[in-house]
Design a protein around this motif. Structure first.
Motif, PDB file in Angstrom:
ATOM      1  N   GLN A  76       0.718  -1.424   0.454  1.00  0.00           N
ATOM      2  CA  GLN A  76       0.106  -0.217   0.162  1.00  0.00           C
ATOM      3  C   GLN A  76       0.564   0.717   0.091  1.00  0.00           C
ATOM      4  OE1 GLN A  76      -2.118  -0.173   3.207  1.00  0.00           O
ATOM      5  NE2 GLN A  76      -3.687  -2.152   2.874  1.00  0.00           N
ATOM      6  N   THR A  80       1.369   4.113  -2.759  1.00  0.00           N
ATOM      7  CA  THR A  80       0.677   5.786  -2.146  1.00  0.00           C
ATOM      8  C   THR A  80       2.413   5.944  -2.837  1.00  0.00           C
ATOM      9  OG1 THR A  80       0.054   5.277  -0.234  1.00  0.00           O
ATOM     10  CG2 THR A  80       1.030   7.097   0.114  1.00  0.00           C
ATOM     11  N   THR A 185       4.196   9.135   4.785  1.00  0.00           N
ATOM     12  CA  THR A 185       3.423  10.126   5.050  1.00  0.00           C
ATOM     13  C   THR A 185       3.971  11.822   5.721  1.00  0.00           C
ATOM     14  OG1 THR A 185       2.453   9.400   6.660  1.00  0.00           O
ATOM     15  CG2 THR A 185       0.853   9.238   5.219  1.00  0.00           C
TER      16      THR A 185
END
Length: 195
Positions: A76, A80, A185
Motif C-alpha cells: 500500500q 501511495t 506520509t
C-alpha cells in the motif's frame, strides 16, 4: 437462547437456540476465531441468564500472518508513493533520460522528451532535469526505506515467533508499519513530480 457477540466481546443479538445446539459453548471453534463461552446460570423464574462472556484469548498469530500484514502495508505504501506500475515505469524512464542529459552536459540541442515535458512555465531544461533527479532521489529513498523496514520486520517476526515471543513479534510488525507510514506520509506529498 443463544447470544451472539462480536470479536471484542460486545453483545450483538440474541436468538432462539437451534435444536442441535444444547452444548454449543462447549465446542471449540476453529482458529483464528475466538472461542467465546458464557459462564453463568439461567434464572428459572424469568428465563434470563446471569453471568458473563469469556473467551479463551486472541488467537496466536503465525509468523506468516504477521509477515503478510507487513508485506500488505508495504504494498500500500509503494502504491501511495508510485501510483500505478506504469507511472513507476514512466518515472524510471524519465530519470534515466534526465541523468543522461545531465551526464552529457545539458546540451541545448538534445533535450530528451521527458525533460522537455517538464521544462515548462519558465523552467529551463537544466532546471527541469535537476528537479527531476532530485525528486527521483527522494522517490528512490522512500522505496529503499519501505524495503528495509519490511525485510527487517519480517526477520524479527520470524525470530520472535520461533522463540515464543508473540507480543514482541506483534510489536515488530506494528513498529515497521508505523515507520513505513511515517516515512511515506511524513515527507509531504509522497508522489514525485517527475511529470
Amino acid at each position: 437462547m443463544i447470544f451472539v457477540i462480536d470479536q471484542n466481546g460486545r453483545f450483538l443479538y440474541a436468538a432462539d437456540t437451534p435444536a442441535d445446539a444444547d452444548n454449543w459453548t462447549a465446542v471449540q471453534l476453529p482458529q483464528p476465531c475466538w472461542n467465546p463461552r458464557f459462564k453463568g446460570t439461567r434464572i428459572p423464574d424469568s428465563g434470563e441468564w446471569k453471568g458473563q462472556w469469556e473467551h479463551d484469548g486472541e488467537p496466536v498469530p503465525t509468523s506468516a500472518e504477521l509477515c503478510t500484514r507487513v508485506d500488505n502495508y508495504a504494498d500500500q505504501a509503494r502504491q501511495t508513493v508510485a501510483g500505478d506500475p506504469l507511472r513507476a515505469l514512466e518515472y524510471e524512464r524519465a530519470t534515466a533520460e534526465a541523468q543522461a542529459f545531465k551526464d552529457a552536459g545539458y546540451p541545448a540541442d538534445a533535450v530528451p522528451r521527458s525533460v522537455a515535458a517538464w521544462a515548462i512555465m519558465g523552467r529551463a531544461p537544466r532546471e527541469a532535469a535537476d528537479s527531476m533527479l532530485a525528486e527521483s532521489a527522494r522517490y528512490a529513498e522512500l522505496l529503499y526505506l519501505v524495503r528495509e523496514r519490511r525485510l527487517e520486520a519480517k526477520e524479527l517476526i520470524r525470530d520472535r515467533i520461533a522463540n515464543g515471543a508473540i507480543d514482541e513479534a506483534r510489536k515488530a510488525a506494528d513498529e515497521a508499519i508505523k515507520a513505513i507510514q511515517t516515512a511515506v506520509t511524513g515527507t509531504g506529498k509522497p508522489e514525485p513530480s517527475l511529470q
